[in-house]
Design an enzyme around this catalytic site. Structure first.
Site, mmCIF file in Angstrom:
data_model
loop_
_atom_site.group_PDB
_atom_site.id
_atom_site.type_symbol
_atom_site.label_atom_id
_atom_site.label_comp_id
_atom_site.label_asym_id
_atom_site.label_seq_id
_atom_site.Cartn_x
_atom_site.Cartn_y
_atom_site.Cartn_z
ATOM 1 N N GLY A 96 0.836 -1.193 0.000
ATOM 2 C CA GLY A 96 0.000 0.000 0.000
ATOM 3 C C GLY A 96 0.873 1.246 0.000
ATOM 4 N N CYS A 97 0.275 2.359 -0.418
ATOM 5 C CA CYS A 97 1.062 3.574 -0.585
ATOM 6 C C CYS A 97 1.573 4.091 0.760
ATOM 7 C CB CYS A 97 0.244 4.634 -1.302
ATOM 8 S SG CYS A 97 -1.399 4.911 -0.610
ATOM 9 N N TYR A 98 0.683 4.196 1.756
ATOM 10 C CA TYR A 98 1.122 4.655 3.075
ATOM 11 C C TYR A 98 2.141 3.680 3.672
ATOM 12 C CZ TYR A 98 -2.679 8.148 3.516
ATOM 13 O OH TYR A 98 -3.513 9.224 3.373
ATOM 14 N N ALA A 99 1.885 2.388 3.489
ATOM 15 C CA ALA A 99 2.780 1.386 4.059
ATOM 16 C C ALA A 99 4.166 1.485 3.447
ATOM 17 C CB ALA A 99 2.191 -0.009 3.844
#
Lengths: 326, 326, 326, 326
Positions: free
Chosen positions: B135-138
């Site tokens: 994921g992008c935030y991850a």
């Protein structure tokens, strides 16, 4: 809407440093204020030009020309460092002062000037001859933290993380390259990373004086919006509490300029209004009782000029909310 | 610029869910990729319309029409929940898969699919028949945290605070009222407050597997910009370290898509580029050794489509950076 | 993508005035150009600091230090008025010149320097020792108007109305208050109203030399976006024509950097690309045959640095599109 | 600030279609209005939810539930086409109506409903039982054009070019993909090119009825801002006039909501205010006497809800500016 049918004569006030974003906002509030009259507004570089608001206007003078003796109260929106001596001058001339600079705030080494976080210092403000108006970030953070500190709920020795983001008016309107539209739009940045922002002084001082023994970690950010501050605050509690909003409800019961919200507030909820809108929730999936609070304010109103007028209203014996957009 | 004079035949690949922001970015990268050929791009609602990039184009087909048997690798940018079964279908047809959905990521309960945080899992990715793209935030958070976790530097039992903000393309391009320009512009908001965002699953799983016993507190925010994620991360160390950047320097030495910066990165530093730009500094005035890290990525490139192509390049035996803007 | 496998040695060039938005864009294009080498980039105020792009960089020097004798071609992005004498200096040293300032353009009183509207002056440009690179607004307007003028289709004595809007990079990156984010965001304004913009000189001169006897009315506007120009042009024809796009199709057949569109182009269609995207339609409900044309360009690419490189490629015998994003 | 100490009872009014941007603005104005009481606000899809403003609120009902018999005046902000029959229903119940839709405007084929361009139709509006409130673009254009038309100054047979740009609230708040932040930000576009926007009907009708024999060419544009319209208007005069502002000065002398400016107005001058700010100058370097006018309005106030309240105030015998931000 306030009933001001019986105000016969307006109270004369003045503004020092009236051409910056905060000083201009302040002047606009005063020009539209039902009980205050703007007798002078100083702005050395723009001396001779006019500041307009609705049907009202005033011509900028230089600070040297300010008629301190003719006003009951002076607002200083001069830059940090430049404000202190003019505050003294104004006070010597008999005026009371609301100082929007950092010069007299807690932690500045300037004795014991009352700190104008209005809802939490109303009595001292009302009696003060000079009030240090809080910084914008500090207002957002402290309105959330002080009730928990005073209630003894914060875990001793824990760290409070304050990540806050401000619109560009918080950075002033001096023409600097990094504030150009072509630089700010479509960007987002942290600045003064590593606990180096000067608002930490007043935040630490007030939290400590409120009885909490905690560390503060504060990172400010610059948003591509004109106005508004959103603070995201994570704090550890000494023990779980059933209602995380209870400390705020207790301290802010009936406060017209504090809104405790059911959902996280956004900038659009508060821009143009002299309010702090606050939300908190317990954090899931962590071993110590923790909560995340979100606070939104208009940096130029509740974070600067609005709170300054709120304080001045108190100092002058006026209804606290007079002339303030709610 | 890469030397691709001797690539005689391009490798056929396909994209499922090619009309969302990530799927479209992915398709654009593939259409301009020197060694990949986009054999199909599915988008049920836009079936029959064309996707163009430079001189290249492809016509959207439905997912049911996808010729899985004709491609070496399938990228799935289908929505969470809808992806898993199509991944199986593609694999049964003999294709390898990079899955951009959350369906197969660590913490999802889906066995042991390699997690494609490329720089930290290069060997597993290269050998994998299916990769769960982070994921992008991850991606932003884990690129900062894993080196500290693996080095055993994070204070056991401490809490890591991750406050991150994303541009609107992170929220997809389905027409929802809260994503209208009239709602997003001049606003800023936190969402999924209180540790409820689903990226926490993969973050917790990876940090834990990297050897750190810490709590994660994650608050995402929505920025009024198109692209980019900025993560502000505060972590407590077990003991002071002389060079806070050492763990990153050790893990990312020579990495072309990781930039360790002297100053806090901003979105403009990374938008349009498949890089993570990272900065960290020790925090002053706190009792435990603490550091603040700032990580910036383009959410659609290093945070989604770019990293997916990086992984695909590895899986297909190509040079890892082929077709990626640096 | 271009095949440049056989370029053995790059051609040395230099940039004067490389720290403004156009000069910086130009330097970025050259640093990534497969056949050009950036030998010097001058920026007096930023002398000694580095300009970076991808893996390449160059250190700004002062204009006085420019090694004109070592380069085959000089781009001047100096301010209007300051460019002319440095152009002479460069030419005396044997360099060819592309001048992005207005100093040598048609209407400036500077003799007969070829005007680098590439698609309409390819042969003259290729042979020229110095080329006047068109202004950004002029590029957008003239690409639309010249084919109609040359074809004798514009109604003699009629007025052409050009209302065009530009992103802020068109106004340069000197820190001026009116270009601050806090002033530009959420605003839109016309400026130099009443036919007073200096691009009118080159527009009038070129339209007149193309055979049309018309008046031009030009009003520029400032948009709250970073990049891009959209020009809305209304012109009266001498007689109705069945296909309003025919003059463009005739002049721009096969042109890689001109896109004739089926729908009105928007800024997003062209930003980041060295193209002009053009649309026209007949106007309904008026008594004289009239058409409205919409032209979109990236003001820093096709409107400045991109077209400058396009011209330089021609002058240096390179493929015209080399190093240009399409 | 108005003196409303002696208003004893507020006048009941209702709003149909109160959840769109215009209907919401209207409801906000009424909730804060000193002499109007919002008895109902309909919004079928949001029935049961509350609309709040300051300390006031109202719960949305369905249009079918509207208590037309209890109100003195109904504002209809229903979509074009859907408004007409509800206007009849309201009138049959004895209410007067201000209709913000296009259904009853000049050119719509609906007989002779007074057109509420307040400053130019004050007497007819005051006596009317129903008023067609002008479109936003039409308000900006006609306030500039009608004084010239009535004065016989426009060159017969000439064409007037109106290029106007609106913020996104002009396009409504229905969730459509092309209105997403990710699509609108950093973009600018023309739409309904070629004289196809329906506001042309009322513009042509009013200009013609004002005595001018001219063609209108109108191209609307979509701006990446929330609110505001800026119209750039080019018109040819029959003969030169010494003072291009004279017709406006004559028609708008003493008008509180019309500002004739010394410099071109910008959106920021008018957003949040119920005014039209207007500028004009003669165009240099053209053979026929020509002028360019720039008009700025807030599309939701003077362009919709503000003007609607201005008309309603007149119809109800109230001071025309009551409850309107100036």
């Amino acid at each position: 809407m306030h009933d001001y049918a019986f105000i016969v004569e307006k109270i004369p006030v003045g503004v020092l440093g009236a051409s910056g974003y905060a000083g201009r906002e302040l002047s606009h509030l005063i020009l539209a204020h039902p009980a205050l009259e703007l007798r002078f507004a100083t702005a050395n570089e723009q001396r001779g030009t006019a500041l307009r608001r609705g049907g009202h206007s005033i011509t900028y003078s230089s600070t040297e020309e300010a008629a301190f003796g003719e006003v009951a109260l002076v607002f200083s929106a001069l830059p940090h460092g430049a404000s202190r001596s003019w505050v003294s001058t104004a006070m010597e001339a008999g005026a009371r002062v609301v100082d929007l600079s950092a010069d007299l705030r807690p932690g500045s080494g300037c004795g014991d000037v009352p700190y104008g976080l209005t809802e939490l210092a109303r009595d001292r403000v009302a009696r003060a001859s000079v009030v240090a108006n809080p910084g914008c970030y500090a207002t957002a953070a402290l309105l959330a933290l002080v009730p928990f500190a005073r209630s003894g709920l914060m875990a001793p020795g824990s760290a409070v993380v304050i990540d806050a983001a401000s619109g560009v008016t918080g950075a002033g309107n001096s023409p600097r390259r990094e504030l150009l539209f072509g630089e700010v739009a479509e960007d987002f940045r942290a600045y003064k990373v590593g606990n180096t922002h000067h608002h930490l002084l007043e935040m630490r001082s007030v939290v400590s004086n409120s009885g909490a023994d905690v560390d503060l970690l504060f990172t400010p950010h610059l948003l591509p919006v004109g106005r508004g501050i959103l603070a995201t605050i994570t704090m550890t509690l000494g023990a779980p509490i059933s209602d995380v909003l209870a400390p705020w409800r207790h301290h802010y019961d009936g406060e017209p300029f504090i809104e405790i919200a059911e959902e996280p507030p956004t900038l659009r909820d508060v821009v143009g209004r002299n309010v702090a809108r606050m939300y908190a929730t317990a954090v899931a999936g962590v071993r110590r009782p923790t909560l995340t609070a979100i606070v939104a304010i208009d940096n130029l109103l509740k974070g600067a000029a609005g709170q300054a007028v709120q304080n001045a209203n108190l100092m002058l014996g006026l209804e606290e909310g007079l002339g303030l957009p709610r």
